[in-house]
Design an enzyme around this catalytic site. Sequence first.
Site, PDB file in Angstrom:
ATOM      1  N   GLY A 149     -11.042  95.852 -20.869  1.00  0.00           N
ATOM      2  CA  GLY A 149     -12.399  96.265 -21.194  1.00  0.00           C
ATOM      3  C   GLY A 149     -12.521  97.150 -22.418  1.00  0.00           C
ATOM      4  N   CYS A 157     -31.940  71.338  -9.882  1.00  0.00           N
ATOM      5  CA  CYS A 157     -31.780  70.581 -11.120  1.00  0.00           C
ATOM      6  C   CYS A 157     -32.417  69.201 -10.928  1.00  0.00           C
ATOM      7  CB  CYS A 157     -30.298  70.431 -11.467  1.00  0.00           C
ATOM      8  SG  CYS A 157     -30.015  69.279 -12.824  1.00  0.00           S
ATOM      9  N   CYS A 196     -29.392  66.361 -11.341  1.00  0.00           N
ATOM     10  CA  CYS A 196     -28.290  66.200 -10.384  1.00  0.00           C
ATOM     11  C   CYS A 196     -28.628  66.802  -9.019  1.00  0.00           C
ATOM     12  CB  CYS A 196     -26.994  66.808 -10.923  1.00  0.00           C
ATOM     13  SG  CYS A 196     -26.929  68.605 -10.852  1.00  0.00           S
ATOM     14  N   CYS A 236     -29.616  71.679 -15.144  1.00  0.00           N
ATOM     15  CA  CYS A 236     -28.413  72.509 -15.243  1.00  0.00           C
ATOM     16  C   CYS A 236     -28.174  72.872 -16.709  1.00  0.00           C
ATOM     17  CB  CYS A 236     -27.184  71.747 -14.763  1.00  0.00           C
ATOM     18  SG  CYS A 236     -27.132  71.435 -13.016  1.00  0.00           S
ATOM     19  N   CYS A 260     -23.242  69.065 -14.565  1.00  0.00           N
ATOM     20  CA  CYS A 260     -24.370  68.207 -14.195  1.00  0.00           C
ATOM     21  C   CYS A 260     -23.960  66.729 -14.298  1.00  0.00           C
ATOM     22  CB  CYS A 260     -25.547  68.504 -15.119  1.00  0.00           C
ATOM     23  SG  CYS A 260     -27.115  67.802 -14.589  1.00  0.00           S
TER      24      CYS A 260
END
Lengths: 192, 279
Positions: B30, B239, B242, B264, B270
């Site tokens: 980090g 979605c 899909c 998506c 997808c």
Amino acid sequence: MMLAAFADPVFDSQRTFRELLQAMARPAAPRRLPVLPPSPAPITPAAMAILLTLCDATTTVWLQQPEQEAVRHLRFHAGLKLTEKPQDADFALITEPASMPPLESFSRGDLRYPDRSASLIVQVDGFRTDSGARFAGPGIRDTQTLAIDGLAEPFWQQRAALSTQLPLGIDLYFVTAQQVVALPRTTRWLES
Amino acid sequence: MTPSYNFAFLDEDTKRMLRRALLKAVAIPGYQVPFGSREMPLPYGWGTGGIQVTAALLGRDDILKVIDQGADDTTNAVNIRRFFARVAGVETTEHTVDASLIQTRHRIPETPLREDQILVFQVPEPEPLRTLEPREAETRTLHALADYGLMHVKLYEDIAQYGHIATSYDYPVLVDDRFLTSPSPIPKFDNPKLDRSPALMLFGAGREKRLYAIPPYTKVESLAFDDHPFEIQRWEHRCELCGSAESYLDEVIVDDRGSRMFVCSDTDFCGDRRAEAQA
């Protein structure tokens, strides 16, 4: 006569780097170094692979045993700067861990720039993953068991003392004939 | 592959500099490591940080996937993929499962990543405190002291003003209980995927000349309060292509009468689901 370095510098150093990166990302787990270049004593080929991969004219390196042939080899192939003061080193090569200087003689970085700290390459005798100490920390899912042969006892006490200074610290690469284990400063020693 | 360039475009000295910085970045999860960002054949803001990290990693055996907002077929993704196919001759793919290296702008793939994959993020602003404190010398000191009160005040002010934390992307995280870190402008929907990920995650900011890392299996906590816990976005829709109810959805306007559909954002996810449904 001088020995050669990496036969294929671009890809040998790339493959070595990827192993080092995975070693650092998954501490205390031994990984096999893919390329072992020729190396003059007392530097082993595994340690030489790391030095050639990471060091150049912009890095300062401290050698525990600055033998003439090894110094010439590193200066020629890597062009790196050598120092006699451990505290100035970006990288330090420990070829005889039993008589290595205390860890606190190397740079731990400063709080604004903890990355300005030393990385140590330590040549050891062997790794065992079926016994030894347990380690935990970033990169380790649960715990990782590892014993390192050829390290003196005070080393672990010195490393434990440094852990109170996080994020300052020293990052370690241990090498045997073919393998590398990384221990970044964040890896905690749990118990034996 | 274009033979007049070094493999993966960058010279070897630059790659070594990047590699040293990446190893320190992984060792200090980090923390933002400064690096000497090079001029690339794309302008800053087009993913030059991610491209330089990818160039330092790339080998002949890698299979590269590049996504932009989850999609493989957007301008930025297509160009970066083609760039590396030209200067490194590597194989590229659009399938998450086939890739060894994935460079991404603003999303994490829906398909769970594996230990042998590396995710490289393009980061516009690596400093999560920058909008609150413009001086680099000051933010360095705040990180040194782990003094992140500013960010907590900002999140609190969100709650005071809007009743909830209004930050929906680039949602700040605390890595390994130490460094406040920008996850890059991924939607906060993706933040849980950062926590204890099996895959290594690397972040490159070209203009700001910083890179950082989140190692695998590292604790990544999205900042929150006990009485206002962290929450991800949810949709009332599925979605429309899909039928997924679990993925991050984009709202797309489909004609000039304002009709819209939700699909998506991850095109590979997808597409796979639609192929499976047909089979």
